[in-house]
Design an enzyme around this catalytic site. Sequence first.
Site, PDB file in Angstrom:
ATOM      1  N   ARG A  37     -12.247  22.685   2.088  1.00 44.50           N
ATOM      2  CA  ARG A  37     -11.704  21.639   2.964  1.00 44.50           C
ATOM      3  C   ARG A  37     -10.287  21.285   2.547  1.00 44.50           C
ATOM      4  O   ARG A  37      -9.424  21.002   3.377  1.00 44.50           O
ATOM      5  CB  ARG A  37     -12.580  20.383   2.902  1.00 44.50           C
ATOM      6  CG  ARG A  37     -13.959  20.546   3.509  1.00 44.50           C
ATOM      7  CD  ARG A  37     -14.762  19.279   3.290  1.00 44.50           C
ATOM      8  NE  ARG A  37     -16.149  19.443   3.664  1.00 44.50           N
ATOM      9  CZ  ARG A  37     -16.813  18.611   4.455  1.00 44.50           C
ATOM     10  NH1 ARG A  37     -16.213  17.571   4.968  1.00 44.50           N
ATOM     11  NH2 ARG A  37     -18.088  18.811   4.737  1.00 44.50           N
TER      12      ARG A  37
ATOM     13  N   ASP B 296     -18.381  21.544   9.058  1.00 44.07           N
ATOM     14  CA  ASP B 296     -19.833  21.708   8.966  1.00 44.07           C
ATOM     15  C   ASP B 296     -20.438  21.588  10.354  1.00 44.07           C
ATOM     16  O   ASP B 296     -19.804  21.071  11.289  1.00 44.07           O
ATOM     17  CB  ASP B 296     -20.455  20.680   8.014  1.00 44.07           C
ATOM     18  CG  ASP B 296     -20.141  19.256   8.401  1.00 44.07           C
ATOM     19  OD1 ASP B 296     -21.002  18.624   9.009  1.00 44.07           O
ATOM     20  OD2 ASP B 296     -19.028  18.775   8.106  1.00 44.07           O
TER      21      ASP B 296
ATOM     22  N   GLU C 178     -16.121  12.544  13.366  1.00 40.39           N
ATOM     23  CA  GLU C 178     -15.279  12.286  12.183  1.00 40.39           C
ATOM     24  C   GLU C 178     -15.172  10.780  12.035  1.00 40.39           C
ATOM     25  O   GLU C 178     -16.001  10.060  12.596  1.00 40.39           O
ATOM     26  CB  GLU C 178     -13.937  13.019  12.301  1.00 40.39           C
ATOM     27  CG  GLU C 178     -13.187  12.786  13.618  1.00 40.39           C
ATOM     28  CD  GLU C 178     -12.366  11.507  13.611  1.00 40.39           C
ATOM     29  OE1 GLU C 178     -11.347  11.461  12.912  1.00 40.39           O
ATOM     30  OE2 GLU C 178     -12.739  10.550  14.320  1.00 40.39           O
TER      31      GLU C 178
ATOM     32  N   GLU D 263     -11.854   8.688  11.738  1.00 40.03           N
ATOM     33  CA  GLU D 263     -10.559   8.010  11.723  1.00 40.03           C
ATOM     34  C   GLU D 263      -9.799   7.960  13.051  1.00 40.03           C
ATOM     35  O   GLU D 263      -8.954   7.087  13.251  1.00 40.03           O
ATOM     36  CB  GLU D 263      -9.624   8.679  10.689  1.00 40.03           C
ATOM     37  CG  GLU D 263     -10.003   8.478   9.244  1.00 40.03           C
ATOM     38  CD  GLU D 263     -11.061   9.468   8.758  1.00 40.03           C
ATOM     39  OE1 GLU D 263     -11.800   9.126   7.821  1.00 40.03           O
ATOM     40  OE2 GLU D 263     -11.154  10.586   9.326  1.00 40.03           O
TER      41      GLU D 263
ATOM     42  N   SER E 113     -10.980  16.953   9.040  1.00 38.65           N
ATOM     43  CA  SER E 113     -12.187  17.763   9.182  1.00 38.65           C
ATOM     44  C   SER E 113     -13.192  17.011  10.040  1.00 38.65           C
ATOM     45  O   SER E 113     -13.103  15.794  10.216  1.00 38.65           O
ATOM     46  CB  SER E 113     -12.788  18.072   7.810  1.00 38.65           C
ATOM     47  OG  SER E 113     -13.104  16.872   7.124  1.00 38.65           O
TER      48      SER E 113
ATOM     49  N   ARG F 253      -4.804  17.150  -0.156  1.00 36.70           N
ATOM     50  CA  ARG F 253      -4.415  18.060   0.926  1.00 36.70           C
ATOM     51  C   ARG F 253      -2.972  17.787   1.333  1.00 36.70           C
ATOM     52  O   ARG F 253      -2.223  18.707   1.671  1.00 36.70           O
ATOM     53  CB  ARG F 253      -5.343  17.913   2.132  1.00 36.70           C
ATOM     54  CG  ARG F 253      -5.224  19.065   3.139  1.00 36.70           C
ATOM     55  CD  ARG F 253      -6.090  18.843   4.368  1.00 36.70           C
ATOM     56  NE  ARG F 253      -7.468  18.613   3.991  1.00 36.70           N
ATOM     57  CZ  ARG F 253      -8.334  17.911   4.718  1.00 36.70           C
ATOM     58  NH1 ARG F 253      -7.938  17.353   5.843  1.00 36.70           N
ATOM     59  NH2 ARG F 253      -9.577  17.764   4.325  1.00 36.70           N
TER      60      ARG F 253
ATOM     61  N   GLY G 259      -6.743  13.252   5.647  1.00 40.02           N
ATOM     62  CA  GLY G 259      -7.446  12.185   4.961  1.00 40.02           C
ATOM     63  C   GLY G 259      -7.278  12.284   3.455  1.00 40.02           C
ATOM     64  O   GLY G 259      -7.062  11.283   2.768  1.00 40.02           O
TER      65      GLY G 259
ATOM     66  N   ARG H  31      -2.223   3.760  -5.253  1.00 32.77           N
ATOM     67  CA  ARG H  31      -3.661   4.035  -5.159  1.00 32.77           C
ATOM     68  C   ARG H  31      -3.952   5.539  -5.059  1.00 32.77           C
ATOM     69  O   ARG H  31      -4.977   5.949  -4.506  1.00 32.77           O
ATOM     70  CB  ARG H  31      -4.284   3.298  -3.974  1.00 32.77           C
ATOM     71  CG  ARG H  31      -4.236   1.782  -4.086  1.00 32.77           C
ATOM     72  CD  ARG H  31      -4.708   1.115  -2.802  1.00 32.77           C
ATOM     73  NE  ARG H  31      -4.657  -0.343  -2.930  1.00 32.77           N
ATOM     74  CZ  ARG H  31      -5.704  -1.126  -3.146  1.00 32.77           C
ATOM     75  NH1 ARG H  31      -6.898  -0.596  -3.273  1.00 32.77           N
ATOM     76  NH2 ARG H  31      -5.567  -2.432  -3.218  1.00 32.77           N
TER      77      ARG H  31
ATOM     78  N   ARG I 126      -2.773  13.433  12.881  1.00 34.05           N
ATOM     79  CA  ARG I 126      -3.870  13.513  11.916  1.00 34.05           C
ATOM     80  C   ARG I 126      -4.369  14.944  11.852  1.00 34.05           C
ATOM     81  O   ARG I 126      -4.595  15.599  12.881  1.00 34.05           O
ATOM     82  CB  ARG I 126      -5.005  12.573  12.328  1.00 34.05           C
ATOM     83  CG  ARG I 126      -6.323  12.861  11.614  1.00 34.05           C
ATOM     84  CD  ARG I 126      -7.327  11.733  11.698  1.00 34.05           C
ATOM     85  NE  ARG I 126      -8.700  12.196  11.571  1.00 34.05           N
ATOM     86  CZ  ARG I 126      -9.244  12.692  10.464  1.00 34.05           C
ATOM     87  NH1 ARG I 126      -8.506  12.826   9.362  1.00 34.05           N
ATOM     88  NH2 ARG I 126     -10.505  13.080  10.438  1.00 34.05           N
TER      89      ARG I 126
ATOM     90  N   HIS J 245       0.811  -1.220   0.000  1.00 33.84           N
ATOM     91  CA  HIS J 245       0.000   0.000   0.000  1.00 33.84           C
ATOM     92  C   HIS J 245       0.847   1.273   0.000  1.00 33.84           C
ATOM     93  O   HIS J 245       0.288   2.374  -0.033  1.00 33.84           O
ATOM     94  CB  HIS J 245      -0.906   0.029   1.243  1.00 33.84           C
ATOM     95  CG  HIS J 245      -1.662  -1.234   1.454  1.00 33.84           C
ATOM     96  ND1 HIS J 245      -1.314  -2.163   2.423  1.00 33.84           N
ATOM     97  CD2 HIS J 245      -2.738  -1.745   0.819  1.00 33.84           C
ATOM     98  CE1 HIS J 245      -2.147  -3.179   2.367  1.00 33.84           C
ATOM     99  NE2 HIS J 245      -3.012  -2.964   1.407  1.00 33.84           N
TER     100      HIS J 245
END
Length: 235
Positions: A221, A208, A183, A185, A94, A28, A24, A47, A91, A8
């Site tokens: 974002r 939001d 969120e 994660e 958002s 970004r 995420g 990926r 991390r 990965h």
Amino acid sequence: MEMTPTAHNGANKGEIAKTVLMPGDPLRAKYIAETYLENPVKVTSVRNMLGFTGTYKGKELSVMGGGMGMPSMGIYSYELYHFYDVDQIIRIGSAGALQDHVKLMDVVIAMGACTDSNYAYQYGLPGTFAPTADYELLVKAVKAAEKQGTKVVVGNVLSSDIFYHHDSGVNDKWRSMGVLAVEMETAALYMNAAAAGKKALCLLTISDLIYGEEKLSALERQLGFGKMMEIALEL
């Protein structure tokens, strides 16, 4: 000779720094690398989960996307800790605010992470595990925010497996317990860090309001979380 430790991540050993900032969104990650790092080099694009290594104020630093949800965060953070010898992951993501005093674009520091996930099942614990941040990183983040003049809200967040929940009242239940934001994660990251004996912290920008109409666009974002990014960079 093949030097890539996992399927990965295309980086070779030694190409990822001891500290990794993990948004995420891989775009970004690209934005952070190009905006803040000196001499950033793309070290993985498997990926399209982009990762870069460069320097910030003379110190080596990596930034890499982590994807959406705990399965994705679980894979990438596990591999960084165990196969790339990363010491700490911050991390930068958002979240949706659950409390009225948490406003759009506020920065939330996740001291702990509630979850509706079964992620902790794998550890075979005789009870419920409470995923928490590394205290040293948390204190540094609060001090960095104070120096920057940015107000932060510190407390509990919810890491949910479900974005479109069948139970329309589920947010009310978490809100009633004082959970600041939702969120997808942080709990997995904190559990992976605990199991590996490593450090983790989650910084979230409110994108939001669950109990309001305001929200950020996808582009906002991706590009508009400067205060949070600058706090993370100081860690």
